[in-house]
Design an enzyme around this catalytic site. Sequence first.
Site, PDB file in Angstrom:
ATOM      1  N   GLN A   1       0.804  -1.228   0.000  1.00 55.34           N
ATOM      2  CA  GLN A   1       0.000   0.000   0.000  1.00 55.34           C
ATOM      3  C   GLN A   1       0.841   1.283   0.000  1.00 55.34           C
ATOM      4  O   GLN A   1       0.425   2.282  -0.585  1.00 55.34           O
ATOM      5  CB  GLN A   1      -1.024  -0.009   1.131  1.00 55.34           C
ATOM      6  CG  GLN A   1      -0.485  -0.225   2.515  1.00 55.34           C
ATOM      7  CD  GLN A   1      -1.385   0.409   3.566  1.00 55.34           C
ATOM      8  OE1 GLN A   1      -2.404   0.997   3.249  1.00 55.34           O
ATOM      9  NE2 GLN A   1      -0.979   0.308   4.827  1.00 55.34           N
TER      10      GLN A   1
ATOM     11  N   ALA B   1      10.742  -0.547   5.696  1.00 54.14           N
ATOM     12  CA  ALA B   1      10.249  -1.756   6.359  1.00 54.14           C
ATOM     13  C   ALA B   1      10.785  -1.822   7.787  1.00 54.14           C
ATOM     14  O   ALA B   1      11.960  -1.543   8.039  1.00 54.14           O
ATOM     15  CB  ALA B   1      10.693  -2.985   5.579  1.00 54.14           C
ATOM     16  N   ASN B   2       9.910  -2.196   8.689  1.00 56.05           N
ATOM     17  CA  ASN B   2      10.295  -2.230  10.106  1.00 56.05           C
ATOM     18  C   ASN B   2      10.944  -3.549  10.509  1.00 56.05           C
ATOM     19  O   ASN B   2      10.637  -4.580   9.917  1.00 56.05           O
ATOM     20  CB  ASN B   2       9.053  -1.983  10.966  1.00 56.05           C
ATOM     21  CG  ASN B   2       8.702  -0.509  10.959  1.00 56.05           C
ATOM     22  OD1 ASN B   2       9.589   0.326  11.072  1.00 56.05           O
ATOM     23  ND2 ASN B   2       7.426  -0.194  10.809  1.00 56.05           N
TER      24      ASN B   2
ATOM     25  N   SER C   1      -0.578   3.610   8.069  1.00 58.04           N
ATOM     26  CA  SER C   1      -0.332   4.856   7.318  1.00 58.04           C
ATOM     27  C   SER C   1       0.296   4.536   5.968  1.00 58.04           C
ATOM     28  O   SER C   1       1.298   3.828   5.899  1.00 58.04           O
ATOM     29  CB  SER C   1       0.640   5.745   8.091  1.00 58.04           C
ATOM     30  OG  SER C   1       0.208   5.935   9.399  1.00 58.04           O
TER      31      SER C   1
ATOM     32  N   GLY D   1       8.606  -6.172   3.496  1.00 58.48           N
ATOM     33  CA  GLY D   1       8.951  -6.805   4.761  1.00 58.48           C
ATOM     34  C   GLY D   1       7.846  -7.728   5.206  1.00 58.48           C
ATOM     35  O   GLY D   1       6.770  -7.763   4.604  1.00 58.48           O
TER      36      GLY D   1
ATOM     37  N   HIS E   1      12.516   4.058  15.555  1.00 53.57           N
ATOM     38  CA  HIS E   1      11.158   4.254  15.034  1.00 53.57           C
ATOM     39  C   HIS E   1      10.262   3.261  15.781  1.00 53.57           C
ATOM     40  O   HIS E   1       9.919   2.195  15.290  1.00 53.57           O
ATOM     41  CB  HIS E   1      11.126   3.999  13.523  1.00 53.57           C
ATOM     42  CG  HIS E   1       9.732   3.976  12.971  1.00 53.57           C
ATOM     43  ND1 HIS E   1       8.911   5.075  12.955  1.00 53.57           N
ATOM     44  CD2 HIS E   1       8.993   2.967  12.430  1.00 53.57           C
ATOM     45  CE1 HIS E   1       7.749   4.756  12.428  1.00 53.57           C
ATOM     46  NE2 HIS E   1       7.771   3.480  12.103  1.00 53.57           N
TER      47      HIS E   1
ATOM     48  N   ASP F   1       7.613  10.322  11.304  1.00 50.41           N
ATOM     49  CA  ASP F   1       7.451  10.752  12.696  1.00 50.41           C
ATOM     50  C   ASP F   1       7.703  12.256  12.806  1.00 50.41           C
ATOM     51  O   ASP F   1       6.986  12.979  13.509  1.00 50.41           O
ATOM     52  CB  ASP F   1       8.431   9.995  13.599  1.00 50.41           C
ATOM     53  CG  ASP F   1       8.204   8.497  13.537  1.00 50.41           C
ATOM     54  OD1 ASP F   1       7.070   8.068  13.727  1.00 50.41           O
ATOM     55  OD2 ASP F   1       9.175   7.761  13.260  1.00 50.41           O
TER      56      ASP F   1
HETATM   57  P1  NAX Z   1       2.181  -3.822   2.807  1.00 51.89           P
HETATM   58  O1  NAX Z   1       2.003  -5.037   3.635  1.00 51.89           O
HETATM   59  O2  NAX Z   1       0.999  -3.183   2.171  1.00 51.89           O
HETATM   60  O3  NAX Z   1       3.243  -4.123   1.643  1.00 51.89           O
HETATM   61  C1  NAX Z   1       4.426  -4.809   1.867  1.00 51.89           C
HETATM   62  C2  NAX Z   1       4.764  -5.522   0.580  1.00 51.89           C
HETATM   63  O4  NAX Z   1       6.055  -6.087   0.726  1.00 51.89           O
HETATM   64  C3  NAX Z   1       3.796  -6.679   0.241  1.00 51.89           C
HETATM   65  O5  NAX Z   1       3.300  -6.518  -1.073  1.00 51.89           O
HETATM   66  C4  NAX Z   1       4.681  -7.898   0.372  1.00 51.89           C
HETATM   67  O6  NAX Z   1       4.300  -8.946  -0.520  1.00 51.89           O
HETATM   68  C5  NAX Z   1       6.044  -7.328   0.043  1.00 51.89           C
HETATM   69  N1  NAX Z   1       7.188  -8.127   0.466  1.00 51.89           N
HETATM   70  C6  NAX Z   1       7.311  -8.928   1.560  1.00 51.89           C
HETATM   71  N2  NAX Z   1       8.504  -9.515   1.570  1.00 51.89           N
HETATM   72  C7  NAX Z   1       9.176  -9.085   0.475  1.00 51.89           C
HETATM   73  C8  NAX Z   1      10.445  -9.371  -0.068  1.00 51.89           C
HETATM   74  N3  NAX Z   1      11.293 -10.212   0.536  1.00 51.89           N
HETATM   75  N4  NAX Z   1      10.803  -8.752  -1.215  1.00 51.89           N
HETATM   76  C9  NAX Z   1       9.964  -7.916  -1.841  1.00 51.89           C
HETATM   77  N5  NAX Z   1       8.726  -7.619  -1.385  1.00 51.89           N
HETATM   78  C10 NAX Z   1       8.341  -8.199  -0.235  1.00 51.89           C
HETATM   79  O7  NAX Z   1       2.968  -2.799   3.742  1.00 51.89           O
HETATM   80  P2  NAX Z   1       3.082  -1.218   3.610  1.00 51.89           P
HETATM   81  O8  NAX Z   1       1.943  -0.593   4.309  1.00 51.89           O
HETATM   82  O9  NAX Z   1       3.368  -0.853   2.210  1.00 51.89           O
HETATM   83  O10 NAX Z   1       4.353  -0.949   4.547  1.00 51.89           O
HETATM   84  C11 NAX Z   1       5.638  -1.390   4.186  1.00 51.89           C
HETATM   85  C12 NAX Z   1       6.562  -1.381   5.390  1.00 51.89           C
HETATM   86  O11 NAX Z   1       6.697  -0.059   5.891  1.00 51.89           O
HETATM   87  C13 NAX Z   1       6.077  -2.215   6.574  1.00 51.89           C
HETATM   88  O12 NAX Z   1       7.165  -2.987   7.056  1.00 51.89           O
HETATM   89  C14 NAX Z   1       5.696  -1.180   7.618  1.00 51.89           C
HETATM   90  O13 NAX Z   1       5.843  -1.669   8.927  1.00 51.89           O
HETATM   91  C15 NAX Z   1       6.674  -0.093   7.310  1.00 51.89           C
HETATM   92  N6  NAX Z   1       6.363   1.259   7.776  1.00 51.89           N
HETATM   93  C16 NAX Z   1       7.376   2.001   8.238  1.00 51.89           C
HETATM   94  C17 NAX Z   1       7.217   3.323   8.578  1.00 51.89           C
HETATM   95  C18 NAX Z   1       8.376   4.146   9.001  1.00 51.89           C
HETATM   96  O14 NAX Z   1       8.157   5.307   9.355  1.00 51.89           O
HETATM   97  N7  NAX Z   1       9.607   3.644   9.000  1.00 51.89           N
HETATM   98  C19 NAX Z   1       5.874   3.950   8.553  1.00 51.89           C
HETATM   99  C20 NAX Z   1       4.953   3.284   7.597  1.00 51.89           C
HETATM  100  C21 NAX Z   1       5.012   1.777   7.594  1.00 51.89           C
HETATM  101  O15 NAX Z   1       4.205   1.285   8.615  1.00 51.89           O
END
Ligand code: NAX
Length: 386
Positions: free
Chosen positions: A14, A130-131, A275, A89, A204, A159
């Site tokens: 997303q 990714a977290n 978010s 992630g 974070h 943040d």
């Molecule tokens: P989504 O779950 O919508 O999308 C993640 C995508 O990553 C999925 O399509 C999944 O199939 C793919 N994926 C998983 N493993 C993979 C790999 N090995 N290689 C390639 N793709 C892979 O998550 P989304 O809302 O887009 O958030 C992405 C990441 O951002 C999450 O880990 C989330 O925790 C992190 N965030 C970090 C923030 C920050 O400030 N640092 C804030 C926003 C967000 O929550």
Amino acid sequence: MAPLRVVITGGAGQIAYSLIPLIARGLVFGPDVKVDLRLLDIPPAANALAGVAMEVQDSLFSTALEGVLATTNEVEAFTGAQVAILLGGFPRRPGMERWDLIGKNAGIMKRMGELLETYASPNCKVVVVANPAQTNCYILSIYAPSLPRKNITSLSRLDHDRMIGMLLHEANSRLISDSAADGSECVRRLTAADVRGACIWGNHSNSQVPDVSAVEFFVDGRWVPIESVIPDRTWLGLSNSLPGGGNIGVGPEESLVEAVRKRGAAVLAARKLSSAMSAANAIAEHLSDWLSPEKSGHSPAVSMGVTTDGNPFGVSEGIFSSLPVRCTIGGDWNYDEGFSMTDDVRRHLEASVVELEEEKATALKMLEKAEAAAGSVAGLVPRPSL
Ligand code: NAX
């Protein structure tokens, strides 16, 4: 000029869905920079990824997009990458411990590091979203040892921007109600450009330290201290009323600090999704401050997750942490040495750093376990400087 090759992992997710249009419209790398976009996801998400690619085509993006490749082939995605935006992630599932999540994502980041090391441009600029974002940077730095450590950053801009947004909301309400009370002309609404001196320190996570102690607003043609606009020291987390000094994150009502820390959870509770629009916007700001030729070198101090090696703030070395930096011309950044920490902020930052060190130790342990289970005899080979 050859197009800039940008890889986004988690391309079917997303955040990517909100980020791609910003890149394609030239709002991230500058309107004159053509982008060759590589969207990577895992095979189970291949259909969704293909749908995203269809939508990119249907959007007639021509401003900055030279081409887009949607793929589940990691090598194809990373080959020649000059910028890597790592969104992919493992999500936290119900009942999953935080430490399990760190272990799962450490494995993914190990692979991303290997891909960066082997296939990406040697000067590739990386932002990890990714977290656990900062600890993921650390893992990348081990497995992509040739990549300059300064090229690996993580997103703490969301943040940072959440805090600025809350400050602006409060400041504008007060300025408007003050002007209504004294019958003066309607005041100009403050915008993000009218705020300086904000910083997010640390991880974070809930231990992050949103710091407004040096914030100033640009009001009536001059910079004024935060308290002359928002005098509520308790809400700002500047009160020294508690034993030991300060009340960051503590108080009868939700303080700014608590609100920033809980904002992600509040969005999730309201939207039933985490978010995405604001995260994509923060990634765009992070990258454009750092890399866009238009903005590079002109940005104010911002919060970025960066290596602590050689930092002037006394944060222990060998980890990645959110710190105040200034981006400089040519895609570089420096610590903002002008930032001084209050004793209170330092105390809270120490707790966040302890958490970062624990995360790092856990991630390394999980990787060792995984390698042992896979029968690897090579084990981990940390960089000599660690
Ligand atoms: P989504 O779950 O919508 O999308 C993640 C995508 O990553 C999925 O399509 C999944 O199939 C793919 N994926 C998983 N493993 C993979 C790999 N090995 N290689 C390639 N793709 C892979 O998550 P989304 O809302 O887009 O958030 C992405 C990441 O951002 C999450 O880990 C989330 O925790 C992190 N965030 C970090 C923030 C920050 O400030 N640092 C804030 C926003 C967000 O929550």
